[in-house]
Motif scaffolding. Structure first.
Motif, PDB file in Angstrom:
ATOM      1  N   ILE A 160       0.843  -1.200   0.000  1.00 21.21           N
ATOM      2  CA  ILE A 160       0.000   0.000   0.000  1.00 21.21           C
ATOM      3  C   ILE A 160       0.878   1.250   0.000  1.00 21.21           C
ATOM      4  CG2 ILE A 160      -1.568   1.354   1.455  1.00 21.21           C
ATOM      5  CD1 ILE A 160      -2.912  -1.315   2.201  1.00 21.21           C
ATOM      6  N   GLU A 161       1.894   1.245   0.838  1.00 23.14           N
ATOM      7  CA  GLU A 161       2.787   2.401   0.911  1.00 23.14           C
ATOM      8  C   GLU A 161       3.520   2.611  -0.413  1.00 23.14           C
ATOM      9  OE1 GLU A 161       5.943   4.414   4.005  1.00 23.14           O
ATOM     10  OE2 GLU A 161       5.597   2.256   4.137  1.00 23.14           O
ATOM     11  N   VAL A 171      -6.961   4.062  -8.951  1.00 17.11           N
ATOM     12  CA  VAL A 171      -5.930   3.386  -8.168  1.00 17.11           C
ATOM     13  C   VAL A 171      -5.867   3.982  -6.768  1.00 17.11           C
ATOM     14  CG1 VAL A 171      -3.468   2.909  -7.926  1.00 17.11           C
ATOM     15  CG2 VAL A 171      -4.554   2.725 -10.171  1.00 17.11           C
ATOM     16  N   LYS A 172      -5.755   5.297  -6.681  1.00 19.52           N
ATOM     17  CA  LYS A 172      -5.589   5.915  -5.359  1.00 19.52           C
ATOM     18  C   LYS A 172      -6.787   5.642  -4.455  1.00 19.52           C
ATOM     19  CE  LYS A 172      -7.372  10.620  -6.194  1.00 19.52           C
ATOM     20  NZ  LYS A 172      -7.024  12.065  -6.207  1.00 19.52           N
ATOM     21  N   LYS A 173      -7.988   5.590  -5.031  1.00 19.82           N
ATOM     22  CA  LYS A 173      -9.168   5.303  -4.218  1.00 19.82           C
ATOM     23  C   LYS A 173      -9.156   3.871  -3.713  1.00 19.82           C
ATOM     24  CE  LYS A 173     -12.328   8.818  -5.972  1.00 19.82           C
ATOM     25  NZ  LYS A 173     -13.620   9.106  -6.641  1.00 19.82           N
ATOM     26  N   ALA A 174      -8.645   2.941  -4.539  1.00 20.67           N
ATOM     27  CA  ALA A 174      -8.565   1.555  -4.106  1.00 20.67           C
ATOM     28  C   ALA A 174      -7.463   1.357  -3.061  1.00 20.67           C
ATOM     29  CB  ALA A 174      -8.313   0.645  -5.310  1.00 20.67           C
ATOM     30  N   VAL A 175      -6.358   2.053  -3.212  1.00 20.66           N
ATOM     31  CA  VAL A 175      -5.283   1.986  -2.213  1.00 20.66           C
ATOM     32  C   VAL A 175      -5.804   2.504  -0.872  1.00 20.66           C
ATOM     33  CG1 VAL A 175      -3.022   2.896  -1.571  1.00 20.66           C
ATOM     34  CG2 VAL A 175      -3.440   2.172  -3.927  1.00 20.66           C
ATOM     35  N   ASN A 176      -6.513   3.604  -0.919  1.00 18.66           N
ATOM     36  CA  ASN A 176      -7.119   4.175   0.284  1.00 18.66           C
ATOM     37  C   ASN A 176      -8.122   3.208   0.906  1.00 18.66           C
ATOM     38  OD1 ASN A 176      -9.869   5.836   1.055  1.00 18.66           O
ATOM     39  ND2 ASN A 176      -8.039   6.758   1.960  1.00 18.66           N
ATOM     40  N   TRP A 177      -8.926   2.586   0.079  1.00 18.26           N
ATOM     41  CA  TRP A 177      -9.946   1.618   0.513  1.00 18.26           C
ATOM     42  C   TRP A 177      -9.286   0.432   1.214  1.00 18.26           C
ATOM     43  CZ3 TRP A 177     -12.914  -1.714  -3.606  1.00 18.26           C
ATOM     44  CH2 TRP A 177     -13.961  -2.416  -2.996  1.00 18.26           C
ATOM     45  N   ALA A 178      -8.221  -0.088   0.619  1.00 13.75           N
ATOM     46  CA  ALA A 178      -7.507  -1.212   1.212  1.00 13.75           C
ATOM     47  C   ALA A 178      -6.931  -0.829   2.579  1.00 13.75           C
ATOM     48  CB  ALA A 178      -6.393  -1.678   0.275  1.00 13.75           C
ATOM     49  N   LEU A 179      -6.338   0.348   2.651  1.00  9.41           N
ATOM     50  CA  LEU A 179      -5.746   0.817   3.896  1.00  9.41           C
ATOM     51  C   LEU A 179      -6.803   0.928   4.994  1.00  9.41           C
ATOM     52  CD1 LEU A 179      -3.202   1.954   5.326  1.00  9.41           C
ATOM     53  CD2 LEU A 179      -3.861   4.215   4.489  1.00  9.41           C
ATOM     54  N   ARG A 180      -7.913   1.551   4.681  1.00  8.28           N
ATOM     55  CA  ARG A 180      -8.978   1.734   5.665  1.00  8.28           C
ATOM     56  C   ARG A 180      -9.567   0.399   6.124  1.00  8.28           C
ATOM     57  NH1 ARG A 180     -13.172   3.730   3.572  1.00  8.28           N
ATOM     58  NH2 ARG A 180     -12.533   3.994   1.395  1.00  8.28           N
ATOM     59  N   LEU A 194      -2.970   2.453  11.293  1.00  6.36           N
ATOM     60  CA  LEU A 194      -3.044   3.876  11.621  1.00  6.36           C
ATOM     61  C   LEU A 194      -1.670   4.528  11.526  1.00  6.36           C
ATOM     62  CD1 LEU A 194      -4.656   6.331  12.592  1.00  6.36           C
ATOM     63  CD2 LEU A 194      -4.220   5.578  14.951  1.00  6.36           C
ATOM     64  N   ALA A 195      -0.632   3.812  11.953  1.00 10.01           N
ATOM     65  CA  ALA A 195       0.724   4.354  11.879  1.00 10.01           C
ATOM     66  C   ALA A 195       1.108   4.660  10.427  1.00 10.01           C
ATOM     67  CB  ALA A 195       1.716   3.369  12.493  1.00 10.01           C
ATOM     68  N   LEU A 196       0.753   3.743   9.519  1.00 14.56           N
ATOM     69  CA  LEU A 196       1.048   3.987   8.107  1.00 14.56           C
ATOM     70  C   LEU A 196       0.207   5.146   7.583  1.00 14.56           C
ATOM     71  CD1 LEU A 196       2.242   3.459   5.349  1.00 14.56           C
ATOM     72  CD2 LEU A 196       0.582   1.596   5.029  1.00 14.56           C
ATOM     73  N   ALA A 197      -1.065   5.180   7.952  1.00  9.81           N
ATOM     74  CA  ALA A 197      -1.942   6.262   7.497  1.00  9.81           C
ATOM     75  C   ALA A 197      -1.398   7.615   7.932  1.00  9.81           C
ATOM     76  CB  ALA A 197      -3.355   6.052   8.030  1.00  9.81           C
ATOM     77  N   GLU A 198      -0.919   7.709   9.158  1.00  5.86           N
ATOM     78  CA  GLU A 198      -0.379   8.970   9.666  1.00  5.86           C
ATOM     79  C   GLU A 198       0.918   9.326   8.946  1.00  5.86           C
ATOM     80  OE1 GLU A 198      -2.187   9.153  14.179  1.00  5.86           O
ATOM     81  OE2 GLU A 198      -0.303   8.074  13.872  1.00  5.86           O
ATOM     82  N   ARG A 199       1.711   8.321   8.626  1.00  8.19           N
ATOM     83  CA  ARG A 199       2.951   8.589   7.881  1.00  8.19           C
ATOM     84  C   ARG A 199       2.639   9.109   6.483  1.00  8.19           C
ATOM     85  NH1 ARG A 199       5.107   4.207   9.087  1.00  8.19           N
ATOM     86  NH2 ARG A 199       5.008   2.937   7.195  1.00  8.19           N
ATOM     87  N   LEU A 200       1.652   8.511   5.844  1.00  5.35           N
ATOM     88  CA  LEU A 200       1.257   8.975   4.517  1.00  5.35           C
ATOM     89  C   LEU A 200       0.646  10.370   4.582  1.00  5.35           C
ATOM     90  CD1 LEU A 200      -0.360   5.731   3.017  1.00  5.35           C
ATOM     91  CD2 LEU A 200       1.894   6.682   2.511  1.00  5.35           C
ATOM     92  N   GLY A 212      -3.548   9.141   3.057  1.00  4.26           N
ATOM     93  CA  GLY A 212      -3.298   9.064   4.490  1.00  4.26           C
ATOM     94  C   GLY A 212      -4.290   9.858   5.309  1.00  4.26           C
ATOM     95  N   ARG A 213      -4.542  11.085   4.913  1.00  2.00           N
ATOM     96  CA  ARG A 213      -5.450  11.941   5.683  1.00  2.00           C
ATOM     97  C   ARG A 213      -6.870  11.382   5.713  1.00  2.00           C
ATOM     98  NH1 ARG A 213      -3.596  18.088   3.792  1.00  2.00           N
ATOM     99  NH2 ARG A 213      -1.660  18.156   5.025  1.00  2.00           N
ATOM    100  N   ASP A 214      -7.314  10.883   4.567  1.00  2.00           N
ATOM    101  CA  ASP A 214      -8.658  10.321   4.510  1.00  2.00           C
ATOM    102  C   ASP A 214      -8.769   9.082   5.401  1.00  2.00           C
ATOM    103  OD1 ASP A 214     -11.353  10.381   2.996  1.00  2.00           O
ATOM    104  OD2 ASP A 214     -10.694   8.302   2.776  1.00  2.00           O
ATOM    105  N   ALA A 215      -7.725   8.247   5.380  1.00  2.00           N
ATOM    106  CA  ALA A 215      -7.736   7.043   6.217  1.00  2.00           C
ATOM    107  C   ALA A 215      -7.679   7.397   7.697  1.00  2.00           C
ATOM    108  CB  ALA A 215      -6.554   6.146   5.845  1.00  2.00           C
ATOM    109  N   VAL A 216      -6.845   8.357   8.051  1.00  2.00           N
ATOM    110  CA  VAL A 216      -6.746   8.784   9.453  1.00  2.00           C
ATOM    111  C   VAL A 216      -8.093   9.305   9.930  1.00  2.00           C
ATOM    112  CG1 VAL A 216      -5.766  10.508  11.017  1.00  2.00           C
ATOM    113  CG2 VAL A 216      -4.267   9.266   9.433  1.00  2.00           C
ATOM    114  N   ARG A 217      -8.743  10.078   9.088  1.00  2.00           N
ATOM    115  CA  ARG A 217     -10.047  10.646   9.460  1.00  2.00           C
ATOM    116  C   ARG A 217     -11.043   9.545   9.819  1.00  2.00           C
ATOM    117  NH1 ARG A 217     -11.088  12.763   4.957  1.00  2.00           N
ATOM    118  NH2 ARG A 217      -9.835  14.632   5.328  1.00  2.00           N
TER     119      ARG A 217
END
Length: 230
Positions: A160-161, A171-180, A194-200, A212-217
């Motif tokens: 993901i990173e 692509v970016k929406k699917a990467v975000n979806w996978a992360l969440r 969450l650690a990866l989301a905050e790093r992104l 990252g911001r969307d996932a953290v939210r």
């Protein structure tokens, strides 16, 4: 017309065309769905057809070869994951031209015994819809593969990173979806995700920062924190 489990491809195509609706096609296009070969069949109508014809893998392969959007959706929904061959999955993925087809097929692919190999292969593929398939599979597996070890999903965080800087919309929406979805799976997955989301979220790259911001939210939302509370 009522279809039966023994319905032929020709009979099914006649039925699908009879269900077609031009007004629905315009609505689909507004959601970014590829409609060049669409008949405008609604989701409830498609579910009814699936219920009537049941699964038939050979017929599903033939339906796919028609090239029609609705026939291909039916192919995905009536294919047999235990009979699907890896080459068939690759062929289908190479034909993908719409996010809805990708996301529906991703659920089928994650039911196959070779799904993990496909995730890696598809994520590495430069084609937008093929790469999306890999991350849609991760997102789906995080939810639907209940007995899958958490380590399987957490092992995809580096992937993901790696692709979090791909700016292409699907692509970016699917990467975000996978992360969440990995982060929401359970408490064990939450911390590393969450650690990866905050790093992104702190990245200098615009796409990675958005992901990252969307996932953290979402991961820090009250609903998620309540659900994952120890």
């Amino acid at each position: 017309m009522t279809l039966t489990p023994g319905a032929s491809v020709e009979e099914i195509l006649v039925h699908l065309r009879a269900l077609g609706n031009e007004a629905n096609i315009a609505g689909m296009a507004r959601y970014g769905i590829e409609t060049a070969t669409a008949l405008g069949i609604t989701t409830p109508q498609m579910r009814a057809v699936v219920k009537q014809v049941k699964r038939d893998h050979a017929r599903a392969l033939a339906l796919w070869r028609t090239g029609l959007r609705d026939a291909r959706m039916l192919a995905i929904l009536t294919a047999e994951p235990k009979r699907l061959k890896v080459e068939e999955a690759r062929t289908w993925a190479g034909d993908f031209n719409s996010w809805e087809v990708v996301d529906t097929a991703a659920d089928l692919f994650t039911e196959t015994p070779f799904w993990r190999a496909l995730v890696e292969e598809f994520a590495a593929d430069p084609r937008e819809y093929v790469r999306r398939t890999g991350f849609a599979m991760i997102a789906g597996a995080s939810v639907h593969r209940k007995t899958e070890p958490d380590e399987t999903l957490l092992a995809y965080l580096p992937l993901i990173e790696k692709h979090a800087t791909d700016p292409r919309n699907f692509v970016k929406k699917a990467v975000n979806w996978a992360l969440r979805n990995i982060g929401k799976r359970n408490r064990a997955c939450y911390g590393p995700t969450l650690a990866l989301a905050e790093r992104l979220a702190a990245s200098t790259d615009k796409t990675a920062r958005w992901i990252g911001r969307d996932a953290v939210r979402e991961l820090k939302s009250e609903n998620i924190l309540k659900r994952l509370k120890p």
